[in-house]
Design an enzyme around this catalytic site. Structure first.
Site, PDB file in Angstrom:
ATOM      1  N   ASP A   1    -101.145  42.270 -70.621  1.00  0.00           N
ATOM      2  CA  ASP A   1    -100.949  41.922 -72.031  1.00  0.00           C
ATOM      3  C   ASP A   1    -101.367  40.486 -72.319  1.00  0.00           C
ATOM      4  O   ASP A   1    -100.919  39.553 -71.657  1.00  0.00           O
ATOM      5  CB  ASP A   1     -99.487  42.148 -72.424  1.00  0.00           C
ATOM      6  CG  ASP A   1     -99.089  43.604 -72.258  1.00  0.00           C
ATOM      7  OD1 ASP A   1     -99.790  44.463 -72.811  1.00  0.00           O
ATOM      8  OD2 ASP A   1     -98.102  43.879 -71.558  1.00  0.00           O
TER       9      ASP A   1
ATOM     10  N   ASP B   1    -102.799  39.746 -65.107  1.00  0.00           N
ATOM     11  CA  ASP B   1    -101.849  40.267 -66.087  1.00  0.00           C
ATOM     12  C   ASP B   1    -102.584  41.179 -67.061  1.00  0.00           C
ATOM     13  O   ASP B   1    -103.804  41.061 -67.234  1.00  0.00           O
ATOM     14  CB  ASP B   1    -101.208  39.087 -66.826  1.00  0.00           C
ATOM     15  CG  ASP B   1    -100.211  39.506 -67.881  1.00  0.00           C
ATOM     16  OD1 ASP B   1     -99.476  40.483 -67.662  1.00  0.00           O
ATOM     17  OD2 ASP B   1    -100.166  38.840 -68.935  1.00  0.00           O
TER      18      ASP B   1
END
Length: 179
Positions: free
Chosen positions: A11, A9
């Site tokens: 963020d 991922d």
């Protein structure tokens, strides 16, 4: 031999999105939110009266382009890239205006990754990988491979997934499973 795949991922895993949002909210709303006060909470629940401001900040051109890289992320991802196929899986559908900025950010800070491995998606159950490193329990619970939770302030009370607390932990995790 086929290399295993790790989806990562962006963020709150590669990029310090929350730190940038808190800084901007503090400046614009004349608040003094401390990162420590967010443990176990989401920012939008702490300041519901400023939820619109948070979304405005996230939608600003350049916001995602100027995020800080999480400590040690570059060096560890570069090392992992030598042994695994690395994919960046970012749920960009929540803020569709973020695509270009996220892409440019990844090119700048992770130039050793193949841009064809950048996946801008909504739900990460579409990702075919062996591992997913993510801070969002909702994404981890629908992923079909091995889910690894990256510690973030909002998920400290989540205990359903194996956890790593920073990029050195990620390195140690994958070093411990290599044959």
């Amino acid at each position: 031999m086929t290399r295993q795949r790790i989806a990562i991922d962006m963020d709150e895993v590669l990029a310090d999105t929350l730190g940038a949002v808190v800084k901007a909210v503090n400046e614009r709303a004349d608040l003094n939110i401390k990162m420590e006060s967010l443990n176990g909470k989401k920012l939008k629940h702490m300041i519901p009266e400023h939820e619109g401001l948070v979304m405005d900040i996230l939608k600003e051109p350049g916001f995602f382009r100027n995020l800080d890289v999480m400590p040690h992320a570059q060096e560890v991802v570069k090392q992992l890239n030598e042994h695994y196929d690395i994919y960046i899986a970012t749920a960009a559908m929540d803020v569709p205006t973020s695509f270009h900025d996220k892409y440019e950010w990844l090119l700048e800070y992770f130039p050793f990754l193949d841009p064809q491995h950048f996946v801008f998606c909504g739900r990460k159950n579409i990702i075919l990988a062996d591992y997913l490193i993510d801070d969002n329990p909702k994404q981890l619970e629908i992923f079909e491979g091995k889910s690894i939770m990256f510690t973030a302030s909002h998920n400290v009370n989540e205990h359903r997934f194996e956890r790593v607390s920073g990029w050195r932990d990620v390195k140690n995790y994958f070093n411990s499973i290599e044959k």
